[in-house]
Enzyme design. Structure first.
Site, PDB file in Angstrom:
ATOM      1  N   GLY A 165       0.798  -1.218   0.000  1.00  0.00           N
ATOM      2  CA  GLY A 165       0.000   0.000   0.000  1.00  0.00           C
ATOM      3  C   GLY A 165       0.831   1.269   0.000  1.00  0.00           C
ATOM      4  O   GLY A 165       0.323   2.339   0.272  1.00  0.00           O
ATOM      5  N   ILE A 204      11.025   3.828 -10.831  1.00  0.00           N
ATOM      6  CA  ILE A 204      10.467   4.000 -12.167  1.00  0.00           C
ATOM      7  C   ILE A 204       9.715   5.327 -12.173  1.00  0.00           C
ATOM      8  O   ILE A 204       8.763   5.498 -11.418  1.00  0.00           O
ATOM      9  CB  ILE A 204       9.505   2.842 -12.528  1.00  0.00           C
ATOM     10  CG1 ILE A 204      10.146   1.473 -12.241  1.00  0.00           C
ATOM     11  CG2 ILE A 204       9.044   2.950 -13.978  1.00  0.00           C
ATOM     12  CD1 ILE A 204      11.401   1.164 -13.010  1.00  0.00           C
ATOM     13  N   LYS A 238      -7.208   2.894  -5.610  1.00  0.00           N
ATOM     14  CA  LYS A 238      -7.650   3.180  -6.971  1.00  0.00           C
ATOM     15  C   LYS A 238      -8.942   3.988  -6.962  1.00  0.00           C
ATOM     16  O   LYS A 238      -9.835   3.722  -6.163  1.00  0.00           O
ATOM     17  CB  LYS A 238      -7.886   1.861  -7.724  1.00  0.00           C
ATOM     18  CG  LYS A 238      -6.603   1.070  -7.951  1.00  0.00           C
ATOM     19  CD  LYS A 238      -6.882  -0.338  -8.445  1.00  0.00           C
ATOM     20  CE  LYS A 238      -5.581  -1.125  -8.511  1.00  0.00           C
ATOM     21  NZ  LYS A 238      -5.813  -2.582  -8.590  1.00  0.00           N
ATOM     22  N   ASN A 291      -2.981 -10.380  -7.742  1.00  0.00           N
ATOM     23  CA  ASN A 291      -4.134 -10.456  -6.847  1.00  0.00           C
ATOM     24  C   ASN A 291      -4.901 -11.733  -7.145  1.00  0.00           C
ATOM     25  O   ASN A 291      -5.330 -11.944  -8.272  1.00  0.00           O
ATOM     26  CB  ASN A 291      -5.045  -9.247  -7.042  1.00  0.00           C
ATOM     27  CG  ASN A 291      -4.318  -7.951  -6.738  1.00  0.00           C
ATOM     28  OD1 ASN A 291      -3.588  -7.860  -5.751  1.00  0.00           O
ATOM     29  ND2 ASN A 291      -4.490  -6.963  -7.578  1.00  0.00           N
ATOM     30  N   ARG A 293      -7.873 -12.865  -6.514  1.00  0.00           N
ATOM     31  CA  ARG A 293      -9.300 -12.695  -6.197  1.00  0.00           C
ATOM     32  C   ARG A 293      -9.988 -12.004  -7.366  1.00  0.00           C
ATOM     33  O   ARG A 293      -9.332 -11.531  -8.287  1.00  0.00           O
ATOM     34  CB  ARG A 293      -9.420 -11.797  -4.962  1.00  0.00           C
ATOM     35  CG  ARG A 293      -8.794 -10.414  -5.222  1.00  0.00           C
ATOM     36  CD  ARG A 293      -9.065  -9.397  -4.149  1.00  0.00           C
ATOM     37  NE  ARG A 293      -8.617  -8.076  -4.557  1.00  0.00           N
ATOM     38  CZ  ARG A 293      -7.404  -7.590  -4.381  1.00  0.00           C
ATOM     39  NH1 ARG A 293      -6.478  -8.329  -3.776  1.00  0.00           N
ATOM     40  NH2 ARG A 293      -7.083  -6.381  -4.792  1.00  0.00           N
TER      41      ARG A 293
HETATM   42  C1  MV4 Z   1       7.176   1.847  -7.315  1.00  0.00           C
HETATM   43  C2  MV4 Z   1       7.078   3.067  -8.018  1.00  0.00           C
HETATM   44  C3  MV4 Z   1       8.139   3.444  -8.796  1.00  0.00           C
HETATM   45  N1  MV4 Z   1       9.248   2.649  -8.856  1.00  0.00           N
HETATM   46  N2  MV4 Z   1       8.297   1.117  -7.409  1.00  0.00           N
HETATM   47  C4  MV4 Z   1       3.152   2.181  -4.817  1.00  0.00           C
HETATM   48  C5  MV4 Z   1       2.440   1.092  -4.068  1.00  0.00           C
HETATM   49  C6  MV4 Z   1       3.301  -0.096  -4.142  1.00  0.00           C
HETATM   50  N3  MV4 Z   1       2.525  -1.264  -4.326  1.00  0.00           N
HETATM   51  C7  MV4 Z   1       4.196   0.159  -5.307  1.00  0.00           C
HETATM   52  N4  MV4 Z   1       4.148   1.554  -5.585  1.00  0.00           N
HETATM   53  C8  MV4 Z   1       5.059   2.116  -6.411  1.00  0.00           C
HETATM   54  N5  MV4 Z   1       6.201   1.406  -6.554  1.00  0.00           N
HETATM   55  C9  MV4 Z   1       9.287   1.526  -8.165  1.00  0.00           C
HETATM   56  N6  MV4 Z   1      10.391   0.782  -8.237  1.00  0.00           N
HETATM   57  C10 MV4 Z   1       5.881   3.805  -7.899  1.00  0.00           C
HETATM   58  C11 MV4 Z   1       4.877   3.329  -7.082  1.00  0.00           C
HETATM   59  C12 MV4 Z   1       3.703   4.143  -6.986  1.00  0.00           C
HETATM   60  C13 MV4 Z   1       2.472   3.728  -7.502  1.00  0.00           C
HETATM   61  C14 MV4 Z   1       2.309   2.477  -8.112  1.00  0.00           C
HETATM   62  C15 MV4 Z   1       1.086   2.091  -8.618  1.00  0.00           C
HETATM   63  C16 MV4 Z   1      -0.005   2.957  -8.532  1.00  0.00           C
HETATM   64  C17 MV4 Z   1       0.120   4.175  -7.919  1.00  0.00           C
HETATM   65  C18 MV4 Z   1       1.355   4.578  -7.409  1.00  0.00           C
HETATM   66  C19 MV4 Z   1       1.470   5.838  -6.808  1.00  0.00           C
HETATM   67  C20 MV4 Z   1       2.673   6.219  -6.307  1.00  0.00           C
HETATM   68  C21 MV4 Z   1       3.786   5.389  -6.396  1.00  0.00           C
END
Ligand code: MV4
Length: 449
Positions: A165, A204, A238, A291, A293
């Site tokens: 999260g 990323i 989301k 996921n 589910r």
């Molecule tokens: C990241 C990222 C950029 N680079 N990992 C946010 C929740 C967690 N499950 C993973 N997340 C992210 N991981 C790397 N290496 C950016 C996010 C992220 C994000 C990912 C999916 C949907 C919304 C997001 C909002 C902020 C950051």
């Protein structure tokens, strides 16, 4: 096929599952908490059983009580919906031990994807693209952290091993702040999860959250469906999902879809599930998690493909063969879902439970509304704040946006605050309308100060 299914859930998803059962000729048992006596899922089901007090831990998470309800009612299967017990390996195990079919994958599949770090490790080992990282925990007092970060390449992101999260995440742009960021992340992780372990990944930039719905049968056949773009999130929740993604072309869809199918194959996945990826500006994609589910956003894929995912899930759990073929699935339309929550958008989205007065929900060609609320219904404060999902579908993205805007204008929910005005704002935003949706869209274009 099953004769009677107990639905171990509430709200819109319990209603959605009861409808699928009815169309399949299957009897339904609704369980409910004390506060949910007047809930829609209770009214819709053939049979109802109160399983406990209002708090989720006493009711929708109360395994002994739910199993007893299934045995008393003679249900031969349990559908867990999403949230609550949907990804609880112990619950899946207890169902199996009691001779009740858990409508979902095997407990082994749930387990393999339950721990996010070992899931990523398994996928990396199996040749699925993952974000380059430290491949294990890093500690602030380890001098090797600088070499690891340099090898990965800045910027890097520090994540809590026990996290999820997005809690405790920290982006580091250069070596000067690396050690401090790790210290802070460890402290935060310890406070939030009781475990200070953190790890490092390449950050990323401006990624998109792209996920693929997959279906699998017990004979090992797996198909993937067109992607959903779920990049518009607030605090890792989301808000809007759409399909197909405005930024994915046919070639990339095939490439990532095949990877999603491989992910499911690796864990012998049966029923429906979703493989999530981060996709960067160049179209590079990385496995994030799976996921195990049915998800909140499944309706957009249903509108785009014409496939009833909940019915398929039940049939696959009953051991039926999958008749769908990835190559034959056509993109029939563009679909967008807005999640309307009982929250106050003017007060930092604090929950707004209470009694609904006058209620008018939209309809008409190209609009689907999945909800459990009605005029006079009291939204209890105990559970999540989702009150309706508005799904707009049309031949093109532009038309789907127009439909969603007109549907949102029709929404009237008296007595409580809701987030439909935020959705209207997003639908009229130029960046969104151009299809330029990345995970920082909301903070950059809607909540900017
Ligand atoms: C990241 C990222 C950029 N680079 N990992 C946010 C929740 C967690 N499950 C993973 N997340 C992210 N991981 C790397 N290496 C950016 C996010 C992220 C994000 C990912 C999916 C949907 C919304 C997001 C909002 C902020 C950051």
């Amino acid at each position: 096929m099953f004769k009677k299914i107990l639905i171990a859930n509430r709200g819109e998803i319990a209603c959605r599952i009861i409808r699928a059962c009815r169309e399949l000729g299957i009897q339904t048992v609704a369980i409910h908490s004390e506060v949910d006596r007047e809930s829609m899922h209770v009214k819709l089901a053939d049979q109802t059983i109160c399983v406990g007090h209002s708090s989720a831990s006493d009711s929708y998470l109360n395994i002994p009580s739910i199993i007893a309800a299934a045995e008393i009612s003679g249900a031969d299967a349990i559908h867990p919906g999403y949230g609550f017990l949907a990804e609880n390996t112990y619950f899946a195990e207890v169902c199996e031990a009691c001779g009740i079919k858990f409508i979902g994958p095997s407990k082994e599949s749930i387990e393999q994807m339950g721990d996010k770090i070992s899931a990523i490790e398994l996928m990396k080992k199996s040749g699925i693209p993952t974000v380059p990282g430290s491949d294990g925990p890093v500690r602030d007092d380890d001098p090797r952290i600088f070499a690891i970060a340099k090898k990965i390449g800045y910027p890097v992101i520090i994540k809590a091993t026990a996290g999820g999260g997005g809690k405790g995440m920290r982006v580091v742009v250069s070596s000067e702040t690396l050690q401090n960021a790790i210290i802070m992340a460890q402290i935060e992780a310890k406070a939030a999860f009781g475990n200070s372990d953190v790890y490092m990944e390449k950050y990323i930039e401006e990624p998109r959250h792209i996920e693929f719905q997959i279906l699998g049968d017990k004979y090992g056949k797996i198909v993937y469906l067109p992607e959903r773009d779920c990049s518009i999130q607030r605090r890792h929740q989301k808000l809007i999902e759409e399909s197909p993604s405005p930024l994915i072309n046919e070639a990339l869809r095939k490439k990532i879809g095949k990877a999603a199918k491989n992910v499911a194959s690796i864990i012998n996945y049966v029923t429906v599930g979703t493989v999530e990826f981060l996709v960067d500006k160049k179209g590079h994609f990385y496995f994030m998690e799976m996921n195990t589910r049915i998800q909140v956003e499944h309706p957009v894929t249903e509108m785009v493909t014409g496939i009833d995912l909940v019915k398929e899930q039940i049939k696959l759990a009953a051991g039926e063969r999958l008749y769908v073929a990835s190559e034959k699935v056509k993109i029939l339309c563009h679909a967008i879902e807005c999640r309307v929550n009982a929250e106050d958008p003017d007060k930092d989205f604090i929950p707004s439970p209470g009694k609904i007065g006058r209620l008018y929900l939209p309809g008409g060609l190209g609009i689907r509304v999945d909800t459990h609320v009605y005029s006079g219904y009291v939204i209890p404060p105990y559970y999540d704040s989702l009150i309706a999902k508005i799904i707009a579908f049309a031949p093109s993205r532009g038309e789907a946006i127009m439909k969603m805007q007109r549907a949102l204008r029709e929404v009237e929910i008296e007595g409580i605050k809701n987030t439909s005005s935020l959705h209207s704002k997003i639908m009229s935003n130029e960046v969104f309308r151009k299809g330029y949706v990345t995970t920082d869209f909301l903070s950059k274009h809607i909540f900017e100060r």
